[in-house]
Design an enzyme around this catalytic site. Structure first.
Site, short mmCIF file in Angstrom:
data_model
loop_
_atom_site.label_atom_id
_atom_site.label_comp_id
_atom_site.label_asym_id
_atom_site.label_seq_id
_atom_site.Cartn_x
_atom_site.Cartn_y
_atom_site.Cartn_z
N HIS A 127 0.82 -1.21 0.00
CA HIS A 127 0.00 0.00 0.00
C HIS A 127 0.85 1.26 0.00
O HIS A 127 0.44 2.30 -0.55
CB HIS A 127 -0.92 -0.01 1.23
CG HIS A 127 -1.83 1.18 1.33
ND1 HIS A 127 -3.06 1.23 0.69
CD2 HIS A 127 -1.69 2.37 1.98
CE1 HIS A 127 -3.64 2.39 0.95
NE2 HIS A 127 -2.83 3.09 1.72
N ASN A 167 -2.59 8.25 -12.33
CA ASN A 167 -2.70 9.51 -11.59
C ASN A 167 -2.10 9.28 -10.22
O ASN A 167 -2.50 8.35 -9.52
CB ASN A 167 -4.16 9.93 -11.44
CG ASN A 167 -4.86 10.12 -12.76
OD1 ASN A 167 -4.24 10.50 -13.74
ND2 ASN A 167 -6.16 9.85 -12.79
N HIS A 178 -3.31 3.75 -2.85
CA HIS A 178 -2.56 2.56 -3.24
C HIS A 178 -1.95 2.74 -4.63
O HIS A 178 -2.61 3.29 -5.53
CB HIS A 178 -3.51 1.35 -3.25
CG HIS A 178 -2.82 0.03 -3.28
ND1 HIS A 178 -2.76 -0.81 -2.19
CD2 HIS A 178 -2.15 -0.61 -4.27
CE1 HIS A 178 -2.10 -1.91 -2.52
NE2 HIS A 178 -1.71 -1.80 -3.79
N HIS A 180 -1.45 2.46 -8.17
CA HIS A 180 -2.26 1.83 -9.21
C HIS A 180 -2.41 2.79 -10.37
O HIS A 180 -2.17 3.99 -10.27
CB HIS A 180 -3.64 1.45 -8.67
CG HIS A 180 -4.56 2.62 -8.47
ND1 HIS A 180 -4.40 3.53 -7.44
CD2 HIS A 180 -5.64 3.06 -9.18
CE1 HIS A 180 -5.34 4.45 -7.50
NE2 HIS A 180 -6.11 4.20 -8.55
N GLN A 182 -4.79 3.07 -14.39
CA GLN A 182 -6.04 2.68 -15.04
C GLN A 182 -5.81 2.48 -16.54
O GLN A 182 -4.81 2.93 -17.09
CB GLN A 182 -7.12 3.74 -14.82
CG GLN A 182 -7.49 3.94 -13.34
CD GLN A 182 -8.62 4.92 -13.18
OE1 GLN A 182 -9.76 4.67 -13.58
NE2 GLN A 182 -8.32 6.07 -12.59
#
Length: 352
Positions: A127, A167, A178, A180, A182
């Protein structure tokens, strides 16, 4: 690379990417979830000739949860998340609150559906990690996921363009901390891509040459805006940068998309990209908010003109100052940059 496809409790697809063939991905999503929302609606801006997506269900998406309630962490006893496994390397799944999807209602009432797909890419189970802290093997797994999804999503009915992006930072508007990114599979070619391809076409008609290759060659020759480079990639601040700190990463070989990268090009990108991200974080001694955007050729139009490259930019212009889109930028699309691109490049080169 092991690729394991499974499904979440509401039927959404989830894909694990693992470097080891013995990874156990048999965990099942035990949650009770409502069915995924139907496709969003597309509306045409008649003044600009551009599509606008209306996705009202995204108003209810998860917003800045406490760290112990992060839906992108691995599942733990008594705390199931979007990833059923107790650990993972890289995972991709359909967004629970998608901008685009293939779930088109039977009765459209004359509306144009936002067909396509919206996926989440979790870069690490940690995380508190960031892309800049990933080891190169992990970056390679992320790139495998990007390439895999680009190739597969490009085959979906109605999809015209695939966009992989990240982002990072609350200042950018991120709602989940966290690490990540898209992936959007659009049912249209985006305005920026249309504009770039139009300019590239005019350049080719006038000179017989490739616009992107010419830009790369001129930046490498000038050198003053180059931040870092290796044998296969160059990272430079564009001559007319719109953002205070903006870096473009170009492969030296013209390619349409991520799926076309060779293994050597992926490895060379990983090294250079992590270096640039770390330079950004060192610039002010605080994590740099940014948007990282892969520009790929559209699926069926302009592929001969497209040139894969990554655009990385931050809204931070000083340690305690952000650039906001004010009237000129937001209303007129006419950017005003407070920092000379040459100065930005010099500062990033020095951030070692």
């Amino acid at each position: 690379m092991k690729r394991t496809v499974t499904h979440l409790a509401d039927g959404r697809e989830l894909i694990y990417f693992d470097r080891h063939d013995d990874a156990d991905r048999s965990a099942v999503d035990t949650r009770t979830l409502p069915p995924p929302p139907q496709a969003s609606e597309l509306r045409r801006d008649r003044l600009l000739g551009e599509w606008v997506t209306i996705a009202s269900h995204r108003q209810d998406r998860t917003y800045l949860p406490p760290s112990d309630q992060c839906p992108l962490d691995p599942s733990a006893p008594g705390r199931p998340t979007e990833i059923p496994a107790s650990d993972y390397e890289v995972v991709v799944f359909e967004n629970r609150f998608p901008s685009y999807s293939g779930r088109v209602p039977d009765d459209l009432h004359g509306a144009t559906p936002g067909v396509g797909r919206a996926e989440v890419v979790c870069f690490s189970p940690d995380h508190d990690a960031s892309f800049a802290t990933l080891d190169l093997a992990q970056v390679g797994t992320v790139m495998e996921a990007w390439a895999d999804r680009t190739a597969e999503l490009s085959t979906l009915p109605g999809v015209q363009q695939v966009f992989c992006f990240e982002n990072r930072g609350a200042e950018i508007g991120v709602t989940l901390a966290h690490p990540h990114g898209q992936i959007y599979a659009y049912p249209f070619v985006t305005p920026r891509t249309e504009r770039m391809l139009s300019v590239a076409r005019a350049h080719r008609d006038e000179t017989g040459r490739d616009l992107f290759a010419d830009v790369l060659a001129s930046e490498r020759a000038a050198g003053v805006r180059v931040v870092a480079a290796n044998d296969l990639w160059t990272a430079f601040v564009p001559e007319a940068a719109r953002w205070p700190f903006e870096v473009h990463l170009f492969p030296h070989r013209k390619l349409p998309d991520l799926a076309a990268l060779s293994m050597e090009e992926r490895e060379a990108f990983a090294t250079l990209y992590v270096d640039v991200l770390q330079r950004l974080d060192r610039l002010f001694g605080v994590p740099m908010p940014y948007i990282s955007a892969w520009h790929q050729a559209p699926v069926s139009t302009g592929r001969d003109l497209g040139y894969l490259h990554l655009q990385l930019f931050s809204s931070r212009r000083a340690a305690e100052k952000l650039k906001y889109l004010a009237g000129s930028e937001a209303a007129m699309g006419a950017f005003v940059n407070d920092i000379y691109p040459e100065d930005a490049a010099r500062r990033l080169r020095a951030a070692t």
